[in-house]
Enzyme design. Sequence first.
Site, mmCIF file in Angstrom:
data_model
loop_
_atom_site.group_PDB
_atom_site.id
_atom_site.type_symbol
_atom_site.label_atom_id
_atom_site.label_comp_id
_atom_site.label_asym_id
_atom_site.label_seq_id
_atom_site.Cartn_x
_atom_site.Cartn_y
_atom_site.Cartn_z
ATOM 1 N N GLU A 146 35.375 30.584 16.151
ATOM 2 C CA GLU A 146 35.934 29.226 16.158
ATOM 3 C C GLU A 146 35.724 28.580 17.518
ATOM 4 O OE1 GLU A 146 40.479 27.505 15.986
ATOM 5 O OE2 GLU A 146 39.924 29.153 14.656
ATOM 6 N N GLU A 150 41.489 20.257 20.953
ATOM 7 C CA GLU A 150 42.889 20.105 20.553
ATOM 8 C C GLU A 150 43.603 19.157 21.513
ATOM 9 O OE1 GLU A 150 43.418 24.771 19.203
ATOM 10 O OE2 GLU A 150 43.730 24.157 21.291
#
Length: 261
Positions: A146, A150
């Site tokens: 991943e 964010e």
Amino acid sequence: MLFQKKRINLNPIRFFLAILLTVVVPQTAFTATTANAAGNGFYEELNGMNSQLWYTADGWENGENFGNGWRADHVEFEDGIMALQLDDQPCPSGCSGKSYASGEYATHNKYGYGRVEGRIKAAQGEGVVTSLFTYTGPSDGTQWDEIDIEILGKDTTKLETNYYTDGDGDHATVIDLGFDAAADFHDYAFEWSSTAINWYVDGVLVHTETGQRGPLPTLPGHIMANLWPGTGLFEGWTHPFVYSGSPIRAYYDWIKFTPAD
């Protein structure tokens, strides 16, 4: 949906997405085996639902550290903008037993080495996370790889970068943006190769990882955007979420992928 446990870093603040694994990828998703098998590029203007390229998460939740169930009707399109909405309707009965509902938009296909970018206006508020990321994992029959962009609603003047390789995600870095990401749209991107991940804000390089803190991801991932409230162990990272009674939205103007040469 069942949750499969996997090896994770036990630091609760960097436990992010440990529960978001077996429920995010539909059975129609294509599978690639190496990151140099990048798919074709795309520029998604987000004028409306594009079911050939994307799906909306619907009818499941991601475990005790996520405070929402995913609903397709919480992904909205208007005037060329996609909004992911977080609220308490129709919860808990229509929200997979959770107190809140929210939206997630993700590609059917996986994409490898190249540049992922989006123009985003983040949600503001204690406990919420606005994200753009790539993911593959046990739901695809692979290891968990991943790469993350964010923005935490508790301080929308900061960007958090991270990557996971085979479930190891202890690589977070917090970047001071110099502006409020909830006040207007800005461009966020990462460029991924076999030797580095470079993160950009409005075209300016802000962070680089070369694998010195741990091996870089190697597997292609689904490109995903979501908005969610942290609960349980995540509250130390996101802060507790308290719903004001009014819907919270994160906005996406476009999302783009450019394969590596």
